[in-house]
Design an enzyme around this catalytic site. Sequence first.
Site, PDB file in Angstrom:
ATOM      1  CE1 TYR A   1     -49.468  18.393 -39.547  1.00  0.00           C
ATOM      2  CE2 TYR A   1     -48.506  20.413 -40.842  1.00  0.00           C
ATOM      3  CZ  TYR A   1     -48.658  18.976 -40.676  1.00  0.00           C
ATOM      4  OH  TYR A   1     -48.248  18.219 -41.769  1.00  0.00           O
TER       5      TYR A   1
ATOM      6  CD  GLU B   1     -38.315  21.175 -42.541  1.00  0.00           C
ATOM      7  OE1 GLU B   1     -37.929  20.769 -43.707  1.00  0.00           O
ATOM      8  OE2 GLU B   1     -37.804  21.566 -41.478  1.00  0.00           O
TER       9      GLU B   1
END
Length: 149
Positions: free
Chosen positions: A116, A104
Amino acid sequence: MAEVRVLELADLASLNKLQPQCFDPPWSQDMLRARLLHPRCLNLGIFCDGDLQGFVLLSYLLDEAEVLQVGVAPQYQRSGLARLLLTHALVQLARMGIERLMLEVRASNQPALGLYRALGFIEDGRRRGYYPTATGHEDAVLMSVRPGG
């Protein structure tokens, strides 16, 4: 030359020194020690001339893993160290049979989101108002990737 290797208890002092430069609030030394000793954790550091410049702390259970923290010393941020750490982690997790790596990240952390996504992570959802801020709260973006996939 940078070297990525598993963090050991002998690296605790270096990790304890670097971690507060990357996170506010930082984890305590006892929390970091517990991560280094935990049997279901993969903790990698990137070193240059023996100096810890970045780290990734992951936990795993069965065939899933979670990124707990990725940190790079401020003077080395945006130099590819986090990408190198995560790439090494993905390779090791794939070898371990991990099917899914989750994380997260703050919705406002555009550099991390870009990294990411470049590594193949996809957005799985959001936790609305998860992170406190000076002016209220912001969302956590939930992401995952298949190591080796």
